[in-house]
Structures are given as structure tokens and as C-alpha cells.
Design a protein around this motif. Sequence first.
Motif: not given
Length: 252
Positions: A221-236
Motif C-alpha cells: 500500500l505504501r508503494l502504491d501511494a508513492d507511485i501515485a504521488i510520482i505519477d501526479d508529479n510527472i503529470a504536473s
Amino acid sequence: MAPWSSWFQSASQQQKEQQRDSSPSSPPPMTSPPSSPNQTPALPSTEPLTPKIKKRDYREMPSPTELREIGAKSLQTGMVTGGFGLLVGAGSGIMRSAPPALFAVFAGLQWFTLGSTYIASRGLLHHAWGGEENLSSLELVAAGGIAGGVSGMVGGMIRGPRNVLPGIFVFGTLGAGSSYVSQLLRGTGSAREKSWLDSKWSPMQRLSDKDYLDKVEDKILRLDADIAIIDDNIASLKKTLHSPAPSPNSTK
């Protein structure tokens, strides 16, 4: 005299009638129904009425795979005990000013025989009595004592016939005592074995299967949350790169 004689006769007849009336009537004789000519009379059972004793579930001879496992374990134990015997024999030879190599070889051979014979005998007894996991504490202690007696007998035969009985007694007692001590240390029943990992001062902790799965799921779950944050940063970052830059005239 006639009346008196008639009176005596009537009195005796009345007594006979009273005795006949008071005597119990004999039951009529029991008559068995006529048996058919083909019917044979049932004979009484000749089996002794003895209580049935539950026998032990003895196993058959071990398979070749089980024999190899018992043999490998006994050889490993014999090599370890034989190594100790070499050291003890060499030391005793030096202390007695005798050839240490001869003493070392003899003691190593004897200790190897004792160790390997004990493990092999105990393994065969455990298998014959239904498996080590199905034996009670008393049966495990008895198996250790019998195996120790067998190894002591073999060791006594190596040293001489006079050492057979003392070897059986000494090593049988040692085998039963070591099995009893191991049962005390391991505990009885289905309780979990205690070790230094169960202490509250231990830096490590014993994990069950459920605890391990819970920790793995938490990490996922922690890895999934970190991947989601990284995806948001890449989109921005992509939005800022693709957005048009402001012209210099628009600022005047």
C-alpha cells in the motif's frame, strides 16, 4: 370305643387334606417346542470374556527413503561424536605418555559407533512406534533409554565382553536422561517453543504467517501511494512543459 376310633380317623384325614392343600403345586414341566430336523442346536460360545486391550499402531518396515534419512542422520552424528573422540583420545594418549595417534583412532572409532548407533536405534524406534510426532513424552524418554542401551551394548562389545552390561546401564541412563531434559526444554503439548526471540528485550521479533502477510500488504500500500504521488508529479511537469511561454509584448 367306636366313637373315639372314628374321631381319630376323621382327624387324621383332615390333617392329610390340609397338608395336601398347603403343599405348593409343582410347576408343570417345561416342554420345548419341537425342533425342525434341519435346525441345529446353538452351541455356547467358548471365547474367553477378557477385556479388549487397544494395541499400539505399529508401523511397517521403513521405506528405502526413510532408511536413507535415518542412516544419513546417524552418520552425521557419528562423524561429530567421532571428531570429539579423536580429540579426547589424543589428549589422553599425551597425558599417559602413550602413542596419541593410536589412542585417538581407538577413541574416535568408539565415539563414532556410540553416536551413530544411538541415533539409528532411536530413529527406528520412533518409526516403529508410530512416528516421533505421535509419541508422548514418556514414550520418547523410553525410546531414548532403549537406544542408549543399544549403543552402550555395542560400545561395550568393542571394549570387551565385561563392559557390555555396564555400558547398557550407563548409556541407557544417559539416553533416557537426555531425552527427558530435551522434553523439559522443548515443553509439552502444542504450546509454542520458547526461545530468546520471545523475550521483550530481544531486538528481533518472531512473526507468524498472518503478521508477515499484514506487513507485506502494508508495504504494498505504501508503494502504491508513492507511485501515485510520482505519477501526479510527472503529470504536473508535463503540463508546465507543454504550456506556451508568455510573449514579451504582453507584459508592456
